[in-house]
Design a protein around this motif. Structure first.
Motif, PDB file in Angstrom:
ATOM      1  N   UNK A  93       0.669  -1.096  -0.093  1.00 32.94           N
ATOM      2  CA  UNK A  93       0.059   0.156   0.129  1.00 32.94           C
ATOM      3  C   UNK A  93       0.634   1.119  -0.096  1.00 32.94           C
ATOM      4  N   UNK A  94       2.221   1.425  -0.276  1.00 28.77           N
ATOM      5  CA  UNK A  94       3.235   2.460   0.052  1.00 28.77           C
ATOM      6  C   UNK A  94       3.073   3.273  -1.283  1.00 28.77           C
ATOM      7  N   UNK A  95       2.851   2.647  -2.382  1.00 26.66           N
ATOM      8  CA  UNK A  95       2.646   3.330  -3.635  1.00 26.66           C
ATOM      9  C   UNK A  95       4.247   3.505  -4.095  1.00 26.66           C
ATOM     10  N   UNK A  96       4.340   4.543  -4.891  1.00 30.34           N
ATOM     11  CA  UNK A  96       5.617   4.983  -5.451  1.00 30.34           C
ATOM     12  C   UNK A  96       6.404   5.855  -4.350  1.00 30.34           C
ATOM     13  N   UNK A  97       7.618   5.064  -4.035  1.00 29.41           N
ATOM     14  CA  UNK A  97       8.404   5.591  -2.961  1.00 29.41           C
ATOM     15  C   UNK A  97       9.920   5.883  -3.463  1.00 29.41           C
ATOM     16  N   UNK A  98      10.444   7.121  -3.879  1.00 32.27           N
ATOM     17  CA  UNK A  98      11.691   7.409  -4.214  1.00 32.27           C
ATOM     18  C   UNK A  98      12.729   6.947  -3.345  1.00 32.27           C
ATOM     19  N   UNK A  99      13.836   7.176  -3.584  1.00 31.57           N
ATOM     20  CA  UNK A  99      15.150   6.961  -2.658  1.00 31.57           C
ATOM     21  C   UNK A  99      15.304   7.978  -1.596  1.00 31.57           C
ATOM     22  N   UNK A 100      14.888   9.197  -1.756  1.00 30.25           N
ATOM     23  CA  UNK A 100      14.947  10.168  -0.450  1.00 30.25           C
ATOM     24  C   UNK A 100      14.077   9.772   0.389  1.00 30.25           C
ATOM     25  N   UNK A 101      12.742   9.393   0.003  1.00 33.50           N
ATOM     26  CA  UNK A 101      11.642   8.927   0.672  1.00 33.50           C
ATOM     27  C   UNK A 101      11.997   7.735   1.426  1.00 33.50           C
ATOM     28  N   UNK A 102      12.642   6.919   0.837  1.00 35.26           N
ATOM     29  CA  UNK A 102      12.840   5.548   1.463  1.00 35.26           C
ATOM     30  C   UNK A 102      13.972   5.665   2.639  1.00 35.26           C
ATOM     31  N   UNK A 103      15.179   6.559   2.216  1.00 46.49           N
ATOM     32  CA  UNK A 103      15.940   6.853   3.159  1.00 46.49           C
ATOM     33  C   UNK A 103      15.309   7.538   4.319  1.00 46.49           C
ATOM     34  N   UNK A 104      14.818   8.416   4.424  1.00 51.55           N
ATOM     35  CA  UNK A 104      13.862   9.141   5.586  1.00 51.55           C
ATOM     36  C   UNK A 104      13.149   8.262   6.158  1.00 51.55           C
ATOM     37  N   UNK A 105      12.283   7.532   5.576  1.00 51.19           N
ATOM     38  CA  UNK A 105      11.371   6.449   6.114  1.00 51.19           C
ATOM     39  C   UNK A 105      12.133   5.241   7.082  1.00 51.19           C
ATOM     40  N   UNK A 106      13.294   4.989   6.425  1.00 49.83           N
ATOM     41  CA  UNK A 106      14.197   4.093   7.094  1.00 49.83           C
ATOM     42  C   UNK A 106      14.790   4.741   8.223  1.00 49.83           C
ATOM     43  N   UNK A 107      15.249   6.060   8.336  1.00 45.48           N
ATOM     44  CA  UNK A 107      15.727   6.709   9.491  1.00 45.48           C
ATOM     45  C   UNK A 107      14.567   6.830  10.581  1.00 45.48           C
ATOM     46  N   UNK A 108      13.448   7.136  10.111  1.00 47.73           N
ATOM     47  CA  UNK A 108      12.276   7.399  11.109  1.00 47.73           C
ATOM     48  C   UNK A 108      11.951   6.044  11.767  1.00 47.73           C
ATOM     49  N   UNK A 109      11.760   4.951  11.075  1.00 45.60           N
ATOM     50  CA  UNK A 109      11.732   3.710  11.606  1.00 45.60           C
ATOM     51  C   UNK A 109      12.778   3.506  12.631  1.00 45.60           C
ATOM     52  N   UNK A 110      14.080   3.468  12.330  1.00 43.57           N
ATOM     53  CA  UNK A 110      15.259   3.544  13.122  1.00 43.57           C
ATOM     54  C   UNK A 110      14.834   4.296  14.523  1.00 43.57           C
ATOM     55  N   UNK A 111      14.546   5.282  14.167  1.00 45.00           N
ATOM     56  CA  UNK A 111      14.348   6.297  15.606  1.00 45.00           C
ATOM     57  C   UNK A 111      13.382   5.742  16.356  1.00 45.00           C
ATOM     58  N   UNK A 112      12.315   5.076  15.837  1.00 40.19           N
ATOM     59  CA  UNK A 112      11.175   4.605  16.545  1.00 40.19           C
ATOM     60  C   UNK A 112      11.494   3.369  17.325  1.00 40.19           C
ATOM     61  N   UNK A 113      12.396   2.510  16.578  1.00 45.14           N
ATOM     62  CA  UNK A 113      13.015   1.387  17.427  1.00 45.14           C
ATOM     63  C   UNK A 113      14.164   1.766  18.250  1.00 45.14           C
ATOM     64  N   UNK A 114      14.949   2.857  17.985  1.00 43.77           N
ATOM     65  CA  UNK A 114      15.661   3.194  19.018  1.00 43.77           C
ATOM     66  C   UNK A 114      15.251   3.713  20.214  1.00 43.77           C
TER      67      UNK A 114
END
Length: 692
Positions: free
Chosen positions: A99-120
């Motif tokens: 359901x994510x749709x179209x995700x570019x590399x910038x969005x993917x990097x920021x999403x990964x950083x945000x998920x890491x922040x949540x886990x951290x």
């Protein structure tokens, strides 16, 4: 712009510092070392427990918002356009999937950083809760302590998502353009954050319900409204409201029962109110900037919507498409692909709907037009009213809202792909290219338009490529090729007299005004003035109330009700925004109203006409102007076929080909996959849509 790089480095520095604070918040170092020191230095008699979070979380983003307004004003004044840069490859599609749709590399990097922040954050909160005995409640088994700690910290992390939740829905934002975003293009971030926060708050609430019911046997605490600490009952109310908002915002409900979603989503106001009462003043200051800027935008939208826009004319197409043309203030400028929100009280008192602006503010200095296609009950009622004999329609508008600059012209060539009414933003880009081609020493890209339609009557939307005054345009300087596909008909039907475009002109009303910028010509500077003045006013009033009303009570050793503090904060935020925004809006309105009335009095109304569509016949067309003739000659119509988008795109020559797609989800995803492939390194993708 000469100092553009310096501005961007400064904004990056502030953003990195702001995110570093979020990284440190859940750690032992912050809890045991930084927090006590900061509390001693920043928790004065003027701000008490709010001082630390105001400095760490509120001030940096509010400063960025104000300076962002100055930056965008200078960018607009210099007429600077975005150009190709070394990091453009990061905007290529990296992931295309539901359901994510179209995700570019910038969005993917920021999403990964945000998920890491949540886990951290969760991991560190758990470590602090379990490791240090002062966090363990007396007489409570360790297992219950851990369960309660997990439930509590899930709420903390949910509060982190709220710090970013409101930025994507702030339409007149000075922060989103710094990231190359608009509110419409970033609405998916709001949805992602909304789902994540709903999950976290649901787990937080359910965890405490289980704890009170099955472990501590204190269910009475669910309805407690403490005078010395946060209100559990306010949290329960906020939880129930969040469930209603969340359930009605699910994709299946939103698409099939839009009105239920629309009205239920307005529960965000009481939801915010009870949420604030639950978390308290210290946590409010952690998420204040997003809410503060959203409330400024929301109030300005309310003030703008009180004006009645002057609807000049409409073109009714035989396929159920409408072009609405409004009068606009000559000083109002906007970029291609901008969005205008429209409200028609005679159809619905509450609903607002967004539509793409087709007109060009340089070609059509006094007009603004939008395209509306019949899709649901609201648009059906509008078409019925416009096709009736009425001579005036009451309409209110908000906007237009759009990107800070036009970056489409930076490419060597441009491939634009549209499906159905998705041609509207494409039209705005083509009109901008037509205008730029008239300027000296300006090189415009050659354009290939791939337009897919279901029926032959849909071809009439191509008539909207040129404005009503198109006969005065010179489009011979642009290289435009149009490939139109009619997918559900295998041959051109016999031309029908009903396949006509009907033009209707409306009578003006003295109360109607041309559409204008809500804050006038220098809107970014005035928005910066509103943000800075209202925030300073809030801090001054908060300091005054705390020092001379709350502090004396606490100094006497008495208890000042915990909920009253947050009520003071909410009241002072709203009062500061109301006073500052209203004063500047009314100051700007004086000049705008006078200009608008003069314009209405001096307009000569054209007589209603019916113009035949020049696209329905291939051999014997009656062309009204040279621009129309040029467009027809550069158009090929294909019946009973769908465009082979992958082949077309991969055959594109050149090192810098911009690809813009606007249409159904399947079309956008197909184009995104092609542009994201290893064999399409020369293609630079952009999708224009209200969904993903």
């Amino acid at each position: 712009m000469k100092y553009r790089a310096v501005w961007q480095i400064f904004f990056l520095f502030v953003f990195v510092g702001y995110m570093f604070v979020w990284v440190m918040i859940p750690t032992k170092t912050y809890k045991l070392s930084w927090s006590p020191d900061l509390t001693k230095k920043l928790s004065s008699t003027y701000f008490r427990e709010q001082g630390t979070n105001l400095v760490l979380f509120s001030f940096p983003l509010m400063l960025t918002a104000v300076l962002g307004c100055v930056y965008l004003h200078l960018l607009k004044k210099s007429n600077s356009e975005s150009s190709k840069s070394y990091y453009d490859f990061l905007r290529r599609p990296a992931l295309v999937m539901a359901p994510l749709g179209i995700v570019n590399y910038v969005e993917l990097i920021f999403a990964a950083m945000f998920i890491v922040l949540m886990i951290w954050s969760l991991a560190n909160y758990m470590y602090v809760s379990i490791k240090y005995p002062y966090m363990i409640m007396h007489g409570m088994p360790q297992s219950q302590t851990i369960f309660r700690g997990v439930s509590l910290r899930l709420g903390y992390i949910g509060n982190t998502t709220w710090a970013f939740l409101f930025f994507p829905v702030t339409r007149a934002s000075s922060i989103l353009p710094l990231l190359g975003l608009t509110s419409e293009s970033s609405i998916k971030y709001h949805i992602w954050l909304g789902h994540l926060s709903s999950v976290l708050f649901a787990l937080h609430s359910i965890g405490f319900i289980i704890y009170w019911w099955a472990m501590s046997h204190e269910m009475i605490l669910m309805i407690e409204w403490s005078s010395t600490y946060l209100s559990n009952f306010a949290g329960v109310i906020a939880f129930v409201l969040s469930l209603v908002i969340w359930a009605t915002s699910l994709d299946r409900v939103r698409r099939k029962m839009f009105e239920i979603f629309y009205y239920a989503h307005h529960l965000y106001l009481p939801y915010i109110f009870f949420y604030m009462l639950h978390v308290g003043v210290a946590y409010l200051c952690m998420i204040l900037p997003g809410i503060f800027l959203f409330l400024i935008d929301r109030h300005l939208r309310f003030l703008q919507s009180r004006r009645r826009a002057r609807l000049d004319s409409t073109r009714l197409l035989p396929n159920g498409t409408m072009e609405l043309t409004f009068s606009k203030d000559p000083g109002l400028s906007y970029t291609p692909t901008s969005i205008l929100f429209v409200h028609v009280p005679s159809i619905c008192k509450l609903q607002w709907h967004p539509f793409t602006v087709m007109s060009n503010s340089n070609l059509e200095t006094n007009k603004l037009s939008i395209m509306i296609k019949i899709e649901g009950s609201w648009t059906q009622k509008l078409y019925k009213q416009l096709s009736s004999s009425l001579d005036h329609l009451e309409v209110s508008t908000e906007g237009p809202y759009g990107p800070a600059s036009s970056h489409f012209l930076s490419h060597e060539s441009l491939v634009m792909i549209s499906g159905g009414s998705g041609i509207a933003p494409v039209i705005s880009i083509i009109r901008e290219i037509i205008f730029r081609s008239t300027e000296s020493n300006v090189k415009v890209p050659k354009v290939l338009l791939i337009a897919a339609f279901k029926h032959t009557t849909d071809l009439t939307m191509l008539d909207l490529l040129l404005p009503l005054s198109g006969s005065l345009l010179d489009i011979s300087k642009i290289q435009l090729q149009i490939e139109a596909y009619v997918t559900q008909e295998h041959e051109r039907p016999i031309e029908d007299a009903k396949n006509q475009i009907e033009t209707k002109v409306f009578k003006p009303s003295p109360s109607d005004l041309p559409i204008s910028a809500v804050l006038g010509k220098n809107s970014w500077l005035w928005l910066g003035a509103i943000i800075s003045s209202s925030f300073v006013m809030f801090l001054l009033l908060l300091g005054f109330v705390t020092r001379y009303h709350i502090y004396p009570v606490e100094k006497r050793g008495e208890n000042y009700h915990y909920s009253f503090k947050i009520l003071w904060d909410m009241f002072l935020v709203c009062a500061s925004i109301f006073v500052s925004a209203s004063a500047i809006f009314l100051w700007q309105k004086r000049g705008i109203s006078g200009e608008g009335k003069n314009q209405i009095e001096n307009v000569d109304l054209p007589t209603p006409t019916r113009s035949p569509s020049s696209w329905l016949s291939v051999s014997d067309r009656e062309l009204e102007s040279l621009p129309q003739q040029s467009l027809v000659q550069s158009t090929n119509i294909h019946y009973g076929a769908r465009p082979d988008l992958k082949r077309i795109l991969l055959d594109c020559k050149g090192s810098d080909v911009g690809v813009v797609v606007s249409g159904p989800k399947s079309m956008r995803h197909e184009v995104a996959r092609t542009c994201g492939s290893a064999s399409a390194k020369n293609l630079f993708f952009e999708s224009i849509s209200f969904n993903w």
